[in-house]
Structures are given as structure tokens and as C-alpha cells.
Design an enzyme around this catalytic site. Sequence first.
Site, mmCIF file in Angstrom:
data_model
loop_
_atom_site.group_PDB
_atom_site.id
_atom_site.type_symbol
_atom_site.label_atom_id
_atom_site.label_comp_id
_atom_site.label_asym_id
_atom_site.label_seq_id
_atom_site.Cartn_x
_atom_site.Cartn_y
_atom_site.Cartn_z
ATOM 1 C CG HIS A 63 7.751 -21.987 11.990
ATOM 2 N ND1 HIS A 63 7.166 -21.420 10.871
ATOM 3 C CD2 HIS A 63 6.803 -22.760 12.563
ATOM 4 C CE1 HIS A 63 5.918 -21.844 10.780
ATOM 5 N NE2 HIS A 63 5.671 -22.655 11.785
ATOM 6 C CE LYS A 105 1.376 -23.211 4.373
ATOM 7 N NZ LYS A 105 2.810 -22.970 4.632
HETATM 8 C C1 R5P Z 1 5.364 -22.859 7.538
HETATM 9 O O1 R5P Z 1 4.326 -22.502 7.994
HETATM 10 C C2 R5P Z 1 6.516 -21.895 7.259
HETATM 11 O O2 R5P Z 1 6.257 -20.628 7.759
HETATM 12 C C3 R5P Z 1 6.822 -21.817 5.798
HETATM 13 O O3 R5P Z 1 5.731 -21.230 5.120
HETATM 14 C C4 R5P Z 1 7.063 -23.184 5.238
HETATM 15 O O4 R5P Z 1 7.851 -23.939 6.113
HETATM 16 C C5 R5P Z 1 7.757 -23.107 3.920
HETATM 17 O O5 R5P Z 1 7.954 -24.401 3.457
HETATM 18 P P1 R5P Z 1 7.810 -24.719 1.922
HETATM 19 O O6 R5P Z 1 8.752 -23.792 1.187
HETATM 20 O O7 R5P Z 1 8.202 -26.154 1.803
HETATM 21 O O8 R5P Z 1 6.390 -24.500 1.553
#
Ligand code: R5P
Length: 311
Positions: A128, A190
Site C-alpha cells: 500500500h 475519496k
Molecule cells: C486505501 O487507500 C487502499 O488503497 C484501498 O483503496 C483500500 O484499502 C480498500 O479498502 P476497501 O475495499 O475497504 O475500501
Amino acid sequence: MVARIVAGRANPELAGRIAAALASPLVPVQFETFPDGELRPAVGEVRGEDVYLVQPTGPPVSENLVELLLLLDACRRAGADRVSAVVPYFGYARQDRRGTPGEAVGARMAADVITAAGADRVIVVDPHTLALEAMFGVPVEMLSAVALLAGAVRPALPEDAVVIAPDLGALKLARRFSALLGMGFGVVSKHRLSGATVRAEELVGDVAGRSVLIVDDMISTGATIEAAMSVVRAHGAEPYVTVAASHGLFVGPAAQRLQRPGLRRLVVTDSTVHREGGGLPLSTESIAGLLADAIGRLHNSQPLDGLLIPT
Ligand code: R5P
């Protein structure tokens, strides 16, 4: 001498595929759990060996992390010459800074304990945060599954498709997909409201009348992808969306959230064992070849050109 592969229980199938690709039989490991829940693993003969311990720290994250630590310690005490922690999905990587003053920095904590347990090197796939490298005092090899995923989705996408990052953190990833696929890219704005909920409304980029490929490093509860799908639809994208992510955890409500008629194809890797991906238009690309290639080269002190995340 060959590289020796030790499999934790987080993803023994992946470890088996890596071992098969390297023609190196898995080192036997015995696991005993005491009545109070304490784990006691014991590894077979690894004295003087170059050991690669395969244990992604997906769900249950903390349990898999502790198992990784105990196995590292076991390999070290058994006299392994060098122990590399192969952690294709690195749990806690999302906690790379404090959101509030009272929080822990989980990524740093995980790096510290993995090093203390005896890892000489760590191998990850599309973590990540790239800041992970600086959190370790030992080398971290950051491999990328993007070429594999791009190759898998390419045949189903028209040339004028747009690659969309579902948040700012995925922008660099989207640019890498767009460069490999020769497509334009855009980004959704987001805001995370909680561990399982997000809000997304704005979009930078033009998706009107075009097919969309949404890319992310990981899918956990599916909230991010669900929100990005709604945003691109609201901006006039073609109704059918393709999604590619390196790590598919599919926890909690992920399957329900992603079971939408608009999701045409969802591609992830086998970095973790998928828990609730059933019922989704899901296909899995194996990273065993990528990891076996990297391990083979590291074992023979060769460079990892072409396998790493580009800087
Ligand atoms: C967070 O910034 C990661 O890159 C993913 O977008 C996130 O962890 C995805 O998690 P979820 O499927 O719970 O939204």
C-alpha cells in the site's frame, strides 16, 4: 544449493506453486497450538540454507503476522544462513502515519518486529505504501504485479478505455496501468469515513461514453471500488466496469457490495487466499512465477530488473 521455501499457513497454495516453479521441495513445518492459543511451529532442516519464508499477512492479519514472526525465529535458530520474509500482501501497510495523535504507526511496528524476529530481507508485492522501504533497516524488494494484471485485462478493454484511480493514493498505480495499456487515466476523490465506509463524488478525467478500468492496490471491504463505480457511472461512463487490484481480501460486506450488474470483470492475484470472493466475476492471476523468478535471482545474486515497482 537451491533456495529453500518454508510455507506459513496464510497461503500454503502460493508457497507450493513457488516451490514447484523453483523445483525446490517445501521444507517441512510442524504447527502445534497450545490449549491457550499459543502457537509453536517447528521447521525442518535448514542449517546453512538460503531460506524464503512465504507468509502474506492478510486476514486474520495479526495472527498471520505472529506466525510469520515465530517462523522467522524458528528458521534463524535452526541455523539458516539467510532468511527472507516473503510477504506478498503486507498487512498494516495502510497505517503508515498517524491520523490522530493517539494512533500507532502500524506499518513501522510491523517492520520493527519482522526485523527483530530475524528477517535479513523482505519481499513484498505492490504494498500500500512505498514508504515501507524506509521503515525497515534491512533491504525491502518491492515487486509489482501490475504487468501481470494489465496483461490479464487488456483483451477485454477497448482502446479508448480509461484507467481510473479510486483515490489519490492509487494515482501512481493508475499511471503505470495507463502507460502499459496505452490508455488515458483519471482519478476519483475519496474521503474515508471509517474502516469500512468511504465517500466519493468528484472525478478528474473524462469517462463519458467510455469503458473504465478501476485499479487499486487492494480490495478490503469493497467500499472504495463500490464508490468509484458509482462516481464513474454518474459521470457517464459505459455501464460495464473492469476492476484490477493486486490484493483481494474481500472481507466483511465486500461480496455484497461488489455484486453489482455493472461489474463485468474483477481481477486480483493469489497473494492472499480469498475469503468471500464467491459469486463475483472474479479471476485470479498467480504471482507464483513472479516470486519464483525474484527468489531465483536473489539466491543467485542477480538483479531484479523488470520485476520491481518502477521508481
Ligand atoms: C486505501 O487507500 C487502499 O488503497 C484501498 O483503496 C483500500 O484499502 C480498500 O479498502 P476497501 O475495499 O475497504 O475500501
